[in-house]
Design an enzyme around this catalytic site. Structure first.
Site, PDB file in Angstrom:
ATOM      1  N   ASP A   9       0.863  -1.195   0.000  1.00 36.09           N
ATOM      2  CA  ASP A   9       0.000   0.000   0.000  1.00 36.09           C
ATOM      3  C   ASP A   9       0.895   1.240   0.000  1.00 36.09           C
ATOM      4  OD1 ASP A   9      -2.475   1.507   0.225  1.00 36.09           O
ATOM      5  OD2 ASP A   9      -1.915   1.941   2.289  1.00 36.09           O
ATOM      6  N   SER A  10       0.281   2.385  -0.267  1.00 32.16           N
ATOM      7  CA  SER A  10       1.037   3.635  -0.220  1.00 32.16           C
ATOM      8  C   SER A  10       1.411   4.000   1.219  1.00 32.16           C
ATOM      9  CB  SER A  10       0.201   4.761  -0.833  1.00 32.16           C
ATOM     10  OG  SER A  10      -0.991   4.919  -0.085  1.00 32.16           O
ATOM     11  N   TYR A  41      -1.062   8.589  -2.820  1.00 30.06           N
ATOM     12  CA  TYR A  41      -1.066   8.285  -4.249  1.00 30.06           C
ATOM     13  C   TYR A  41      -2.282   8.907  -4.952  1.00 30.06           C
ATOM     14  CZ  TYR A  41       2.514   4.536  -4.189  1.00 30.06           C
ATOM     15  OH  TYR A  41       3.669   3.819  -4.113  1.00 30.06           O
ATOM     16  N   GLY A  42      -3.319   9.158  -4.169  1.00 33.71           N
ATOM     17  CA  GLY A  42      -4.618   9.512  -4.742  1.00 33.71           C
ATOM     18  C   GLY A  42      -4.636  10.757  -5.604  1.00 33.71           C
ATOM     19  N   CYS A  72      -4.327  -1.576  -2.042  1.00 35.75           N
ATOM     20  CA  CYS A  72      -4.513  -0.136  -2.269  1.00 35.75           C
ATOM     21  C   CYS A  72      -5.422  -0.002  -3.483  1.00 35.75           C
ATOM     22  CB  CYS A  72      -3.155   0.500  -2.535  1.00 35.75           C
ATOM     23  SG  CYS A  72      -3.228   2.223  -3.035  1.00 35.75           S
ATOM     24  N   ASN A  73      -6.553   0.637  -3.291  1.00 36.30           N
ATOM     25  CA  ASN A  73      -7.507   0.775  -4.405  1.00 36.30           C
ATOM     26  C   ASN A  73      -6.932   1.636  -5.524  1.00 36.30           C
ATOM     27  OD1 ASN A  73     -10.476  -0.182  -3.455  1.00 36.30           O
ATOM     28  ND2 ASN A  73      -9.261   0.490  -1.720  1.00 36.30           N
ATOM     29  N   THR A  74      -6.198   2.682  -5.129  1.00 36.31           N
ATOM     30  CA  THR A  74      -5.643   3.602  -6.126  1.00 36.31           C
ATOM     31  C   THR A  74      -4.628   2.867  -7.003  1.00 36.31           C
ATOM     32  OG1 THR A  74      -5.902   5.300  -4.437  1.00 36.31           O
ATOM     33  CG2 THR A  74      -4.610   5.885  -6.373  1.00 36.31           C
ATOM     34  N   GLU A 151      -2.613   9.434   7.855  1.00 35.35           N
ATOM     35  CA  GLU A 151      -1.160   9.215   7.855  1.00 35.35           C
ATOM     36  C   GLU A 151      -0.437  10.135   8.834  1.00 35.35           C
ATOM     37  OE1 GLU A 151       0.975   7.071   6.201  1.00 35.35           O
ATOM     38  OE2 GLU A 151      -0.654   5.967   5.251  1.00 35.35           O
ATOM     39  N   CYS A 184     -11.077   2.788  -0.304  1.00 37.46           N
ATOM     40  CA  CYS A 184      -9.675   3.121  -0.035  1.00 37.46           C
ATOM     41  C   CYS A 184      -9.333   2.348   1.224  1.00 37.46           C
ATOM     42  CB  CYS A 184      -9.506   4.612   0.198  1.00 37.46           C
ATOM     43  SG  CYS A 184      -7.873   5.049   0.846  1.00 37.46           S
ATOM     44  N   THR A 185      -8.219   1.644   1.209  1.00 36.42           N
ATOM     45  CA  THR A 185      -7.929   0.751   2.341  1.00 36.42           C
ATOM     46  C   THR A 185      -7.548   1.513   3.615  1.00 36.42           C
ATOM     47  OG1 THR A 185      -5.694   0.481   1.468  1.00 36.42           O
ATOM     48  CG2 THR A 185      -7.301  -1.240   0.937  1.00 36.42           C
ATOM     49  N   HIS A 186      -7.300   2.811   3.496  1.00 35.44           N
ATOM     50  CA  HIS A 186      -7.084   3.605   4.712  1.00 35.44           C
ATOM     51  C   HIS A 186      -8.389   3.804   5.492  1.00 35.44           C
ATOM     52  CE1 HIS A 186      -3.202   4.726   2.984  1.00 35.44           C
ATOM     53  NE2 HIS A 186      -2.904   5.398   4.068  1.00 35.44           N
TER      54      HIS A 186
HETATM   55  N1  DGL Z   1      -4.888   2.999   0.699  1.00 34.43           N
HETATM   56  C1  DGL Z   1      -4.854   3.671  -0.585  1.00 34.43           C
HETATM   57  C2  DGL Z   1      -6.104   3.300  -1.382  1.00 34.43           C
HETATM   58  O1  DGL Z   1      -6.717   2.279  -1.103  1.00 34.43           O
HETATM   59  C3  DGL Z   1      -4.592   5.133  -0.344  1.00 34.43           C
HETATM   60  C4  DGL Z   1      -4.222   5.876  -1.542  1.00 34.43           C
HETATM   61  C5  DGL Z   1      -3.402   7.107  -1.320  1.00 34.43           C
HETATM   62  O2  DGL Z   1      -2.226   6.977  -1.020  1.00 34.43           O
HETATM   63  O3  DGL Z   1      -3.927   8.207  -1.578  1.00 34.43           O
HETATM   64  O4  DGL Z   1      -6.482   3.934  -2.332  1.00 34.43           O
END
Ligand code: DGL
Length: 264
Positions: A9-10, A41-42, A72-74, A151, A184-186
């Site tokens: 993940d990011s 990453y978004g 990470c979805n992104t 974060e 988003c996994t966050h």
């Molecule tokens: N956990 C990432 C997701 O699922 C976060 C993306 C990010 O870094 O913006 O999209």
């Protein structure tokens, strides 16, 4: 097979998926990579997301992992197809599992997906859901403030969380939806607060559980399951020192975690 599963993940978000994999597949070892240096990453372009994700995936593959989970979805939206073409080991993302969960959960066929700017603009959930059930109406909402908040805030302050939800989710409860997908996994880190915001008539779901089930299916199909409890230690790598990562990881996984900082 005694090799680890690579989870990427990011930042800390993928830990919500890693925890579910650990729960469902306790024989397995996880090597986790959080690209905290380049998070979020978004807001990045597809090319940038592919570049950063590829670098991390290569790092995990060089460590000998037997499969990769883009938790990470992104990264899934931007880079899954590219990486599946490039590498020989199984690579799965979290969007398909999340879409399946949404289809199971909705009763009125109206679903809202919360995600990063990139995920919302990509309409990746709309596409996945429509491929399976074209009667479902999908709304997308970008919540760009969530990831930097999670974060940077070790102890997510209740009032600050409430305010950020109020600002970001404005006008979404009147869409007639019965299901909200945490795309988003966050976001599962804020799940209780998001549930409180929407109230009990709207279900809030995440892809972690379904993603872990898919890991199991892929391992079973490829005969890659770790059969005995002779696994190695889970390992955590981050691309830049981050106290917050260690704090959230320790809290979320319920044991002391100090991630190793690596340059990739
Ligand atoms: N956990 C990432 C997701 O699922 C976060 C993306 C990010 O870094 O913006 O999209």
């Amino acid at each position: 097979m005694n090799n680890a599963i690579g989870v990427f993940d990011s930042g800390v978000g993928g830990l919500t998926v890693a925890r579910e994999i650990m729960r469902q597949l306790p024989n397995e070892t996880i090597y986790y990579f959080g690209d905290v240096k380049n998070c979020p990453y978004g807001d990045k372009t597809k090319e940038e997301i592919i570049k950063y994700t590829d670098r991390a995936v290569k790092f995990l593959i060089d460590k000998g992992v037997k499969m990769i989970v883009l938790a990470c979805n992104t990264a899934t939206a931007a880079a899954l197809d590219y990486l599946q073409d490039k590498y020989d080991i199984p690579i799965i993302g979290v969007v398909q599992p999340g879409a399946r969960r949404a289809i199971q959960a909705t009763e009125n066929n109206k679903v809202l997906v919360l995600g990063t700017k990139f995920t919302a603009n990509s309409k990746v959930y709309d596409i996945e859901i429509e491929n399976i059930n074209s009667e479902i109406l999908v709304f997308d909402k970008a919540c760009p403030a969530f990831v930097p908040f999670i974060e940077s805030e070790g102890n997510l302050d209740k009032e600050a969380t409430k305010n950020i939800l109020k600002e970001s989710l404005n006008n979404t409860s009147n869409l007639g939806i019965d299901t909200v997908v945490l795309g988003c996994t966050h976001y599962p880190i804020l799940k209780k607060d998001i549930e409180e915001y929407y109230g009990s008539s709207i279900k809030v779901i995440s892809s972690g559980r379904e993603a872990a089930r898919e890991v199991s299916t892929v391992l079973g199909y490829a005969k890659l399951h770790q059969k005995k409890l002779n696994k190695k230690e889970h390992k955590f790598y981050i691309s830049e020192a981050s106290e917050n990562f260690n704090n959230i990881a320790s809290k979320w996984l319920n044991k002391e975690i100090t991630a190793e900082v690596v340059e990739i």
